[in-house]
Design a protein around this motif. Sequence first.
Motif, short mmCIF file in Angstrom:
data_model
loop_
_atom_site.label_atom_id
_atom_site.label_comp_id
_atom_site.label_asym_id
_atom_site.label_seq_id
_atom_site.Cartn_x
_atom_site.Cartn_y
_atom_site.Cartn_z
N PRO A 23 -13.26 -1.58 103.53
CA PRO A 23 -12.54 -1.87 102.35
C PRO A 23 -12.96 -1.35 100.17
N THR B 186 -7.72 -7.93 100.54
CA THR B 186 -7.93 -7.89 101.97
C THR B 186 -7.85 -8.98 102.81
N LEU C 154 -9.74 -0.86 108.77
CA LEU C 154 -10.96 -1.56 108.05
C LEU C 154 -11.26 -3.18 108.71
N LEU D 270 -7.47 -3.23 96.14
CA LEU D 270 -6.98 -3.96 97.51
C LEU D 270 -7.07 -5.03 98.35
N PHE E 286 -2.38 3.26 99.72
CA PHE E 286 -2.53 2.39 100.87
C PHE E 286 -1.30 3.00 101.74
N ALA F 78 -0.35 0.83 105.66
CA ALA F 78 -0.74 -0.22 106.20
C ALA F 78 0.20 -0.31 107.29
N ARG G 148 -8.35 8.39 106.98
CA ARG G 148 -8.64 6.36 106.94
C ARG G 148 -10.15 5.90 105.91
N ASP H 164 -5.56 5.30 104.42
CA ASP H 164 -5.08 4.27 105.97
C ASP H 164 -5.57 3.30 106.16
N VAL H 165 -5.72 1.83 105.85
CA VAL H 165 -6.68 0.33 105.74
C VAL H 165 -6.30 0.39 106.87
N ALA I 59 -11.72 2.73 100.56
CA ALA I 59 -10.47 2.72 100.23
C ALA I 59 -9.93 2.07 98.88
#
Length: 316
Positions: free
Chosen positions: A12, A214, A54, A212, A27, A29, A8, A50-51, A15
């Motif tokens: 951001p 966001t 965040l 990533l 990633f 979700a 985890r 795992d995002v 990640a």
Amino acid sequence: MKAFAYERARTPAEAAAAVARDPNAKFIAGGTNLLDLMKLEIETPRRLVDVNGLKLDQIAPTKDGGLRIGALVRNTDLAADKRVRKDYGVLSRALLAGASGQLRNKATTAGNLLQRTRCPYFYDTNMPCNKRTPGAGCSAIGGFTRSHAVLGTSEACIATHPSDMAVAMRVLDAGVETVRPDGATRTIPIAEFHRLPGNTPHLETALAPGELITAVTLPKPVGGRHAYHKVRDRASYAFALVSVATVLHEDGSGRVALGGVAHKPWRVEAAESALPRGAKAVAETLLAGAKTTPQNAFKLTLAERALGAAMAEARS
Ligand SMILES: Cc1cc2nc3c(=O)[nH]c(=O)nc-3n(C[C@H](O)[C@H](O)[C@H](O)COP(=O)(O)OP(=O)(O)OC[C@H]3O[C@@H](n4cnc5c(N)ncnc54)[C@H](O)[C@@H]3O)c2cc1C
Ligand code: SF4
């Protein structure tokens, strides 16, 4: 499914850096697409980042009167948001036309944009597929092509992008906010986010390795009447054969984008000047250059009629 490590991320940027560091990392979700692909061993990441923790699950107003939708906002929450229902009705309707209630409860904004094609040959690991294995060949070309693309195709791939949400976002001129592994941020216009297949159909978006998503930003409301018309083989729980997202104004002007016909949501701004003259006139420009097979040629007529239905729905 192949074994994988799980971690985890705390921020951001952390990640993004974690995925950039390891070419076998991805990633995760909602997992509604990625885990299916991992079970079939079409995707075989050795590390999942795992995002979900965040804090990217907020919908907030922007300074210029639009909305900023966090990458982790679930499809159900986005469709139900009062501001979205009031000012971006086409988006709410497109989301509700996708998947099932249970899937929408898990599916996220970023994950939906990044879901992979539903080309049946992509899912059949016994069949060559350039998107799954670059250079392997395309089983769809010369194969069964009823659900495949008619616009923007190449000699390497004729798959469609399956997202309903992305079609609405294209008509709304959304922007995709990202953070890169070095912490730098940028906004990619949705028109440039998904790529046409060309000779690299495995490269599907403008994202760099480890980049990533966001948030997705929507400009201030455009007004008008909104409609999303989706044609599929059964009433629910099926991907679009053709879909239409439209916003129409009192004076007949407006916007329109198609789903189910190309490797990305299909919008040709030049076609929109024909909106006051009706669906046939719009379709002439919107579908110009279409390349069909005997099995998917019906999509051209279907697109024109779906366009007519969506325009009538928006005016009603
Ligand atoms: C049976 C079924 C029917 C469906 N029907 C429809 C339909 O009719 N219409 C429709 O539009 N969709 C449909 N879907 C697709 C569904 O909407 C997607 O699976 C879902 O939106 C993916 O979101 P997720 O959060 O679960 O993504 P995940 O599966 O977690 O991830 C998908 C991809 O996005 C990447 N990713 C996730 N978050 C980020 C991020 N923040 N930044 C960068 N990369 C990220 C992951 O690495 C992965 O590659 C259906 C799915 C199923 C299983
Ligand atoms: S159309 Fe694209 S996804 Fe389908 S088999 Fe051909 S290369 Fe693969």
